[in-house]
Design a protein around this motif. Structure first.
Motif, PDB file in Angstrom:
ATOM      1  N   TRP B 128       0.823  -1.209   0.000  1.00  0.00           N
ATOM      2  CA  TRP B 128       0.000   0.000   0.000  1.00  0.00           C
ATOM      3  C   TRP B 128       0.857   1.259   0.000  1.00  0.00           C
ATOM      4  O   TRP B 128       0.534   2.248  -0.647  1.00  0.00           O
ATOM      5  CB  TRP B 128      -0.950  -0.033   1.212  1.00  0.00           C
ATOM      6  CG  TRP B 128      -1.713   1.234   1.409  1.00  0.00           C
ATOM      7  CD1 TRP B 128      -1.668   2.057   2.487  1.00  0.00           C
ATOM      8  CD2 TRP B 128      -2.641   1.837   0.489  1.00  0.00           C
ATOM      9  NE1 TRP B 128      -2.495   3.132   2.308  1.00  0.00           N
ATOM     10  CE2 TRP B 128      -3.108   3.014   1.082  1.00  0.00           C
ATOM     11  CE3 TRP B 128      -3.106   1.476  -0.790  1.00  0.00           C
ATOM     12  CZ2 TRP B 128      -4.027   3.856   0.451  1.00  0.00           C
ATOM     13  CZ3 TRP B 128      -4.024   2.328  -1.405  1.00  0.00           C
ATOM     14  CH2 TRP B 128      -4.465   3.489  -0.794  1.00  0.00           C
ATOM     15  N   GLU B 129       1.975   1.193   0.722  1.00  0.00           N
ATOM     16  CA  GLU B 129       2.829   2.378   0.800  1.00  0.00           C
ATOM     17  C   GLU B 129       3.582   2.629  -0.502  1.00  0.00           C
ATOM     18  O   GLU B 129       4.231   3.664  -0.653  1.00  0.00           O
ATOM     19  CB  GLU B 129       3.822   2.242   1.974  1.00  0.00           C
ATOM     20  CG  GLU B 129       3.155   2.543   3.295  1.00  0.00           C
ATOM     21  CD  GLU B 129       3.950   2.037   4.483  1.00  0.00           C
ATOM     22  OE1 GLU B 129       3.593   2.407   5.607  1.00  0.00           O
ATOM     23  OE2 GLU B 129       4.916   1.278   4.302  1.00  0.00           O
ATOM     24  N   TRP B 130       3.527   1.686  -1.418  1.00  0.00           N
ATOM     25  CA  TRP B 130       4.067   1.935  -2.746  1.00  0.00           C
ATOM     26  C   TRP B 130       2.959   2.346  -3.700  1.00  0.00           C
ATOM     27  O   TRP B 130       3.140   3.234  -4.544  1.00  0.00           O
ATOM     28  CB  TRP B 130       4.759   0.680  -3.295  1.00  0.00           C
ATOM     29  CG  TRP B 130       5.510   0.938  -4.556  1.00  0.00           C
ATOM     30  CD1 TRP B 130       6.778   1.414  -4.660  1.00  0.00           C
ATOM     31  CD2 TRP B 130       5.050   0.751  -5.897  1.00  0.00           C
ATOM     32  NE1 TRP B 130       7.129   1.548  -5.973  1.00  0.00           N
ATOM     33  CE2 TRP B 130       6.090   1.144  -6.758  1.00  0.00           C
ATOM     34  CE3 TRP B 130       3.848   0.298  -6.452  1.00  0.00           C
ATOM     35  CZ2 TRP B 130       5.973   1.096  -8.146  1.00  0.00           C
ATOM     36  CZ3 TRP B 130       3.732   0.249  -7.836  1.00  0.00           C
ATOM     37  CH2 TRP B 130       4.795   0.641  -8.670  1.00  0.00           C
ATOM     38  N   VAL B 131       1.776   1.732  -3.544  1.00  0.00           N
ATOM     39  CA  VAL B 131       0.681   2.015  -4.465  1.00  0.00           C
ATOM     40  C   VAL B 131       0.080   3.394  -4.201  1.00  0.00           C
ATOM     41  O   VAL B 131      -0.235   4.130  -5.139  1.00  0.00           O
ATOM     42  CB  VAL B 131      -0.399   0.912  -4.367  1.00  0.00           C
ATOM     43  CG1 VAL B 131      -1.613   1.273  -5.203  1.00  0.00           C
ATOM     44  CG2 VAL B 131       0.169  -0.417  -4.806  1.00  0.00           C
ATOM     45  N   ALA B 132      -0.038   3.755  -2.925  1.00  0.00           N
ATOM     46  CA  ALA B 132      -0.659   5.042  -2.603  1.00  0.00           C
ATOM     47  C   ALA B 132       0.082   6.231  -3.230  1.00  0.00           C
ATOM     48  O   ALA B 132      -0.563   7.105  -3.830  1.00  0.00           O
ATOM     49  CB  ALA B 132      -0.783   5.203  -1.092  1.00  0.00           C
ATOM     50  N   PRO B 133       1.424   6.287  -3.137  1.00  0.00           N
ATOM     51  CA  PRO B 133       2.121   7.394  -3.814  1.00  0.00           C
ATOM     52  C   PRO B 133       1.824   7.445  -5.307  1.00  0.00           C
ATOM     53  O   PRO B 133       1.634   8.526  -5.877  1.00  0.00           O
ATOM     54  CB  PRO B 133       3.604   7.082  -3.572  1.00  0.00           C
ATOM     55  CG  PRO B 133       3.622   6.272  -2.356  1.00  0.00           C
ATOM     56  CD  PRO B 133       2.358   5.475  -2.347  1.00  0.00           C
ATOM     57  N   LEU B 134       1.729   6.254  -5.903  1.00  0.00           N
ATOM     58  CA  LEU B 134       1.409   6.192  -7.326  1.00  0.00           C
ATOM     59  C   LEU B 134       0.019   6.746  -7.576  1.00  0.00           C
ATOM     60  O   LEU B 134      -0.201   7.523  -8.508  1.00  0.00           O
ATOM     61  CB  LEU B 134       1.505   4.740  -7.796  1.00  0.00           C
ATOM     62  CG  LEU B 134       1.058   4.444  -9.219  1.00  0.00           C
ATOM     63  CD1 LEU B 134       1.957   5.161 -10.199  1.00  0.00           C
ATOM     64  CD2 LEU B 134       1.090   2.948  -9.489  1.00  0.00           C
ATOM     65  N   LEU B 135      -0.927   6.367  -6.694  1.00  0.00           N
ATOM     66  CA  LEU B 135      -2.310   6.794  -6.882  1.00  0.00           C
ATOM     67  C   LEU B 135      -2.477   8.281  -6.627  1.00  0.00           C
ATOM     68  O   LEU B 135      -3.462   8.877  -7.049  1.00  0.00           O
ATOM     69  CB  LEU B 135      -3.239   6.000  -5.946  1.00  0.00           C
ATOM     70  CG  LEU B 135      -3.394   4.528  -6.320  1.00  0.00           C
ATOM     71  CD1 LEU B 135      -4.347   3.830  -5.369  1.00  0.00           C
ATOM     72  CD2 LEU B 135      -3.886   4.390  -7.750  1.00  0.00           C
ATOM     73  N   VAL B 136      -1.541   8.896  -5.918  1.00  0.00           N
ATOM     74  CA  VAL B 136      -1.606  10.349  -5.747  1.00  0.00           C
ATOM     75  C   VAL B 136      -0.864  11.049  -6.892  1.00  0.00           C
ATOM     76  O   VAL B 136      -1.380  11.994  -7.493  1.00  0.00           O
ATOM     77  CB  VAL B 136      -1.016  10.768  -4.385  1.00  0.00           C
ATOM     78  CG1 VAL B 136      -0.984  12.284  -4.267  1.00  0.00           C
ATOM     79  CG2 VAL B 136      -1.826  10.164  -3.256  1.00  0.00           C
ATOM     80  N   ALA B 137       0.326  10.548  -7.189  1.00  0.00           N
ATOM     81  CA  ALA B 137       1.176  11.248  -8.158  1.00  0.00           C
ATOM     82  C   ALA B 137       0.559  11.240  -9.557  1.00  0.00           C
ATOM     83  O   ALA B 137       0.554  12.270 -10.241  1.00  0.00           O
ATOM     84  CB  ALA B 137       2.568  10.633  -8.196  1.00  0.00           C
ATOM     85  N   ALA B 138       0.052  10.071  -9.979  1.00  0.00           N
ATOM     86  CA  ALA B 138      -0.457   9.991 -11.347  1.00  0.00           C
ATOM     87  C   ALA B 138      -1.618  10.963 -11.589  1.00  0.00           C
ATOM     88  O   ALA B 138      -1.579  11.721 -12.573  1.00  0.00           O
ATOM     89  CB  ALA B 138      -0.842   8.558 -11.679  1.00  0.00           C
ATOM     90  N   PRO B 139      -2.649  11.012 -10.707  1.00  0.00           N
ATOM     91  CA  PRO B 139      -3.705  12.011 -10.929  1.00  0.00           C
ATOM     92  C   PRO B 139      -3.188  13.448 -10.859  1.00  0.00           C
ATOM     93  O   PRO B 139      -3.670  14.313 -11.605  1.00  0.00           O
ATOM     94  CB  PRO B 139      -4.701  11.733  -9.807  1.00  0.00           C
ATOM     95  CG  PRO B 139      -4.471  10.329  -9.430  1.00  0.00           C
ATOM     96  CD  PRO B 139      -3.009  10.100  -9.611  1.00  0.00           C
ATOM     97  N   CYS B 140      -2.220  13.705  -9.962  1.00  0.00           N
ATOM     98  CA  CYS B 140      -1.665  15.068  -9.881  1.00  0.00           C
ATOM     99  C   CYS B 140      -1.105  15.479 -11.248  1.00  0.00           C
ATOM    100  O   CYS B 140      -1.366  16.586 -11.739  1.00  0.00           O
ATOM    101  CB  CYS B 140      -0.529  15.134  -8.858  1.00  0.00           C
ATOM    102  SG  CYS B 140      -1.087  15.254  -7.170  1.00  0.00           S
ATOM    103  N   ILE B 141      -0.309  14.596 -11.843  1.00  0.00           N
ATOM    104  CA  ILE B 141       0.310  14.942 -13.125  1.00  0.00           C
ATOM    105  C   ILE B 141      -0.755  14.965 -14.228  1.00  0.00           C
ATOM    106  O   ILE B 141      -0.661  15.749 -15.179  1.00  0.00           O
ATOM    107  CB  ILE B 141       1.446  13.959 -13.458  1.00  0.00           C
ATOM    108  CG1 ILE B 141       2.494  14.005 -12.350  1.00  0.00           C
ATOM    109  CG2 ILE B 141       2.110  14.308 -14.772  1.00  0.00           C
ATOM    110  CD1 ILE B 141       3.051  15.373 -12.052  1.00  0.00           C
ATOM    111  N   ALA B 142      -1.793  14.108 -14.075  1.00  0.00           N
ATOM    112  CA  ALA B 142      -2.883  14.165 -15.039  1.00  0.00           C
ATOM    113  C   ALA B 142      -3.505  15.558 -15.034  1.00  0.00           C
ATOM    114  O   ALA B 142      -3.810  16.123 -16.092  1.00  0.00           O
ATOM    115  CB  ALA B 142      -3.932  13.103 -14.719  1.00  0.00           C
TER     116      ALA B 142
END
Lengths: 362, 376
Positions: B128-142
């Protein structure tokens, strides 16, 4: 040319007057201005203006926006650095240390850079527009990595102390910088004149035909890729002049001088000046260098300036100015001038038969 | 009845034959000719770090796996670039800056969750601590991508060069602001800000080696995960583009924008979604590669080059092209860095970058539109 050469328009007259004034000012600048202005800002303007002019030449008359000009500029510098320097007792500077005669090295650097430019051009010549931009960008980035990795010719820290090996007719650039100043001025004027000459030759006319109607030119029997390649080689020749003056002036050349930020800086100069007119090169270079020298010290609250490491970066300011220029006036400062004059003519004279702007889209 | 006849060779075949010979030689060199450096030092043109594939199959296998797994990460980043370019003819020069920004955002999130300062040990990071950063970063850059597209690019549609210049300006601003603001969460003052190098951390379960039972190679599970993610992104994109209605619209838009919108389809909405997805893929790739290696200010140029090479080689704006380009580029990159002769300290693996150039030059010389591209 597009204008009537016998009866020049008021705009042309004004431009010629401004150009002549600028030239006279430039000629007497070392006597009038202080050393920093003449020998730093103006010399930098001349030599980066030469590189920017090579970019604008390709863009305005070949329809090719090249991001490889910085790379070619750097390649010329690196070749010269390898040829002229000698390994000192300190041994800090990298390179082959061939220790050749500077004037001979100068000629060889120009010839080799032009040859590399022809190879680059030949590979990219069948691509146009945005593809050309992408391919030349890869040239630029690959050159940076090549210089960084290949320690034989440059290495990450590059070559230093090249300004000790200038030809006799340049002499000591630190003690007597005026000769380098006038050499740069002459090279800049030469660049301008030779571009103006080339675009009027049959080759230049055909190149402009290739820019506008490649298919038609091809069916008329012109070799379109060859014209693009030759134009690229010519631009590489011009960029090499700038690169050689640069290493005499700054004494060093490193991968950091040709990396992506530097590549973009040259593009910014050309775009600020205007991608459609050669004069814009020096105007853009001058504006950029003034910003670079005087905006550094500002600090705006809230938005950072990348200042924590490097004592104030002006890149955000440059980025915003670049963005504004691209959005508001794609023709850059020269475009604003052209449009202002066109608007004035329309107001002042009889109806819409005002002169068409001399600029062409890039 | 005449059977199959070889075309008669003429002058025009010479370059093709020459290139073929060079490629065959390169394969032969890696497979048979290369030799391990002698104990005494020195060596000849046959001396490489590991020796040929026949002599040292384990090293060959490892480099093969390095290449194919790197291609996974490469594909994730470059497919976003290819998607945007294919649909809108926008060369997103800010793709590298998006990559960098996405990586730093993910780093901050992971630091906030796992909170160990500069380097987090793999064991203390759960999935989760790897997936959560991804789930925040990707929408931010989107969102960043969406703002770029709607605010600056949309009203300049069709002016390709101007759009490229706009994205260059945006990349300059973003890259400079990254230096000013990231990384925030490092423990030492020296590393704070300035865009210094940081790395994300893979979840703990990936930190082991898998025994492949092929010539005794043990290989990092994390790198296999990277390859898996690349394949997953590829499959998802394929399903999206070729098996959904929206994908159909996108492909129609690639072929003929005006006709598509004339059919009553809101092509602008499609553009916006595609740009957001393409940008998010930059952040996705950044999270993946920053977990394997690191991110640092200045790498935006490197990843812009990576995306450009993949797209130029593979073919402009095709997902299959991006996959082919990523694999080819990754192999050329890794193999040229390992299998160039190493006769002395100054020879010759440092010339590996030349092979990237050679790859582009070769592809463009024979197929200016790229391997899978269609003529414009």
């Amino acid at each position: 040319m597009r204008w009537n050469l016998l009866r020049s328009s008021p705009k042309t007259t004004i431009e010629r007057a401004i150009g002549a004034t600028a030239l006279v000012l430039a000629a007497i600048a070392p006597l009038v201005f202080n050393g920093y202005w003449a020998h730093e800002i103006l010399v930098e303007t001349f030599l980066f203006g030469i590189a920017a002019a090579s970019l604008i030449f390709l863009s305005a008359y070949g329809g090719m926006v090249s991001l490889a000009q910085t790379a070619l500029f750097g390649i010329a510098g690196v070749i010269l650095g390898n040829l002229v320097t000698r390994g000192g007792p300190g041994g800090t500077s990298k390179g082959l240390h061939l220790g050749w005669d500077p004037t001979l090295a100068l000629v060889i650097a120009i010839v080799l850079t032009t040859a590399i430019g022809l190879i680059f051009g030949a590979i990219a010549a069948r691509s146009v527009g945005i593809y050309f931009l992408m391919i030349t960008l890869t040239y630029s980035v690959i050159t940076t990595y090549f210089l960084g990795q290949v320690t034989v010719v440059s290495g990450f820290s590059g070559i230093g102390g090249i300004n000790q090996y200038t030809p006799g007719w340049i002499g000591d650039v630190i003690g007597h910088p005026n000769r380098l100043y006038y050499a740069s001025l002459v090279a800049a004027v030469f660049t301008y004149v030779v571009i103006r000459y080339v675009i009027r030759t049959p080759f230049g006319i055909a190149l402009q035909g290739v820019r506008d109607e490649p298919v038609r030119m091809s069916s008329l029997g012109y070799n379109v890729p060859l014209h693009r390649t030759l134009a690229f080689g010519f631009a590489a020749f011009l960029a090499s002049l700038g690169g050689i003056l640069y290493v005499w002036w700054s004494g060093q050349i490193a991968p950091g001088n040709v990396d992506l930020p530097e590549t973009i800086n040259l593009l910014v100069m050309a775009v600020i000046g205007g991608l459609a007119r050669i004069e814009g090169a020096w105007l853009g270079a001058f504006a950029f260098i003034i910003i670079q020298n005087y905006v550094r010290d500002f600090n705006f609250p809230l938005i950072g300036f990348g200042g924590t490491l490097f004592g104030g970066s002006f890149n955000t300011v440059i980025g915003v100015i670049f963005l504004l220029i691209v959005l508001v006036s794609p023709g850059g400062l020269m475009g604003i001038w052209d449009r202002a004059f066109a608007a004035r003519l329309r107001v002042g004279r009889r109806g819409p038969r005002a002169e068409a702007p001399a600029s062409t889209s890039g | 009845v005449t059977g199959f006849r070889l075309p008669r060779l003429n002058r025009r075949h010479i370059p093709l034959l020459a290139v073929g010979a060079v490629v065959v030689f390169a394969f032969a060199y890696v497979l048979f000719i290369a030799q391990k450096p002698p104990e005494a030092g020195g060596g000849s043109w046959r001396t490489t770090t590991f020796g040929s594939a026949v002599d040292d199959p384990a090293s060959f296998m490892r480099i093969f796996l390095d290449s194919i797994t790197f291609a996974g990460a490469l594909f994730i980043v470059a497919s976003g670039f290819a998607l945007i370019f294919g649909l809108m003819r926008v060369v997103n020069m800010a793709h590298g800056a998006f990559y960098l920004l996405g990586g730093y955002i993910a780093y901050e999130i992971q630091q906030a969750m796992a909170g160990q300062g500069f380097a987090i040990p793999t064991s203390s990071v759960n999935t989760w601590e790897w997936v959560a950063p991804l789930l925040v970063a990707a929408p931010c850059i989107a969102v960043v991508g969406l703002v770029t597209q709607q605010g600056f690019l949309r009203w300049n549609q069709g002016q390709e060069l101007r759009q490229a210049l706009i994205t260059i300006a945006i990349s300059v601003i973003i890259a400079d602001q990254i230096i000013a603001h990231f990384p925030r969460a490092t423990s030492t003052v020296a590393q704070k800000f300035g865009g210094s190098a940081v790395s994300l951390t893979w979840p703990g379960w990936t930190d082991r080696f898998v025994n492949l039972h092929i010539v005794g190679v043990q290989y990092s599970l994390a790198r296999f995960v990277m390859l898996g993610l690349g394949i997953a992104v590829g499959l998802a994109l394929w399903l999206w583009l070729y098996r959904t209605k929206m994908g159909m619209v996108i492909r129609a838009g690639v072929d003929d924008q005006k006709m598509t919108s004339a059919l009553g389809i809101n092509i602008q909405r499609t553009f916006a979604i595609a740009f957001a997805v393409g940008s998010a893929l930059a952040a996705f790739g950044a999270v993946v590669w920053a977990s394997q290696a690191n991110i640092a200010s200045g790498q935006d140029g490197q990843w812009l080059l990576n995306s450009l090479v993949v797209v130029i080689v593979g073919g402009m704006g095709s997902i299959f092209g991006a996959a082919a380009g990523a694999i080819l580029y990754a192999f050329v990159l890794n193999f040229s860095a390992t299998y160039l002769p190493t006769t002395g300290p100054d020879c010759c693996t440092q010339y590996s970058i030349v092979f990237t150039f050679a790859l582009i030059a070769l592809v463009l010389a024979f197929r200016p539109q790229g391997l899978f591209g269609r003529p414009a």
